[in-house]
Write a protein that holds these residues in place. Structure first.
Motif, PDB file in Angstrom:
ATOM      1  N   LEU A   6     -15.556 -49.205  55.207  1.00 25.15           N
ATOM      2  CA  LEU A   6     -14.232 -48.631  55.402  1.00 25.15           C
ATOM      3  C   LEU A   6     -13.405 -48.791  54.133  1.00 25.15           C
ATOM      4  N   ALA A  30     -10.781 -55.613  60.696  1.00 30.96           N
ATOM      5  CA  ALA A  30     -12.000 -54.813  60.549  1.00 30.96           C
ATOM      6  C   ALA A  30     -13.146 -55.654  59.991  1.00 30.96           C
ATOM      7  N   ALA A  35     -17.113 -54.800  59.767  1.00 25.73           N
ATOM      8  CA  ALA A  35     -17.070 -53.741  58.760  1.00 25.73           C
ATOM      9  C   ALA A  35     -17.029 -54.323  57.351  1.00 25.73           C
ATOM     10  N   VAL A  37     -15.095 -53.786  54.129  1.00 23.77           N
ATOM     11  CA  VAL A  37     -13.823 -53.141  53.805  1.00 23.77           C
ATOM     12  C   VAL A  37     -13.549 -53.230  52.306  1.00 23.77           C
ATOM     13  N   LEU A  77      -9.059 -46.822  56.818  1.00 23.26           N
ATOM     14  CA  LEU A  77      -7.880 -47.400  57.462  1.00 23.26           C
ATOM     15  C   LEU A  77      -6.697 -46.993  56.595  1.00 23.26           C
ATOM     16  N   VAL A 180      -8.991 -50.934  65.533  1.00 21.16           N
ATOM     17  CA  VAL A 180     -10.015 -51.278  64.546  1.00 21.16           C
ATOM     18  C   VAL A 180     -11.408 -51.255  65.177  1.00 21.16           C
ATOM     19  N   VAL A 184     -14.465 -48.978  63.757  1.00 24.03           N
ATOM     20  CA  VAL A 184     -15.732 -49.577  63.334  1.00 24.03           C
ATOM     21  C   VAL A 184     -16.889 -48.987  64.127  1.00 24.03           C
TER      22      VAL A 184
END
Length: 197
Positions: A6, A30, A35, A37, A77, A180, A184
């Motif tokens: 993300l 997240a 995830a 990120v 995001l 979130v 995800v």
């Protein structure tokens, strides 16, 4: 299989941005949800205003770098302030540059956005929490083939919604992990290496 990738960014370049604080909280959630990120700040890219003549002359190197980051990630995001009932200019400009086709691509290829998912949020000092800006952002992302999670986070009276420990507003605190988790899950389901060959 590793978690989805993300890209997290806010549509505000202000040092003490409330939207940046909100984004940081969502990015942490997240990561906790599995995830990977990548957090960036749009101010670091110093993008010119989108201009077709400028694009034709030479696609700006920093716009190319930003577009490549969008392409490399499975979802986004995004936190946006609300400016006059819409998204910020810096956010719209970044999206405009990232959506432009390169040599050999059609106008509808949209590799930076097609088949990806976004979680959107806004912090605003108004009592509406940036809802009008979020509606516009949802429309913009849908137009460029990005799925937007049904859940979204709006933080009203945001100047009073944070303290040293983080977010104090009860409803946004509940909604962030829900939004979130949806992003995800969808990003993992939609990413290229999760599709059957």
């Amino acid at each position: 299989m590793t978690g989805p990738r993300l890209l997290a960014f806010a549509g505000s370049t202000r040092v003490d941005s409330l939207n940046q604080r909100l984004l940081d909280i969502a990015a942490a959630a997240a990561r906790d949800a599995g995830a990977q990120v990548t957090a960036i700040r749009l101010r670091d890219f110093d993008l010119p205003l989108y201009d077709g003549d400028l694009e034709a002359e030479a696609f700006p190197a920093r716009a190319d770098e930003l577009r490549a980051l969008f392409i490399e990630h499975d979802g986004f995001l995004i936190a946006t302030p609300e400016y006059n009932g819409s998204v910020s200019g810096v956010l719209k400009n970044a999206i405009d540059w990232a959506s432009r086709p390169r040599a050999g691509e059609s106008l509808i290829a949209l590799p930076a956005f097609r088949g990806k998912v976004a979680g959107i949020m806004s912090a605003s000092e108004s009592p509406f929490g940036g809802l009008r800006g979020l509606a516009h952002l949802r429309q913009i992302l849908g137009t460029i083939q990005t799925m937007v999670a049904t859940e979204q986070v709006a933080v009203p009276h945001a100047d009073k919604a944070f303290d040293e420990a983080g977010l104090t507003a009860p409803m946004p605190k509940i909604l962030i992990p829900i939004m979130v988790a949806r992003v995800v899950f969808l990003a993992g389901a939609l990413r290229q290496d999760a599709r059957p060959s």
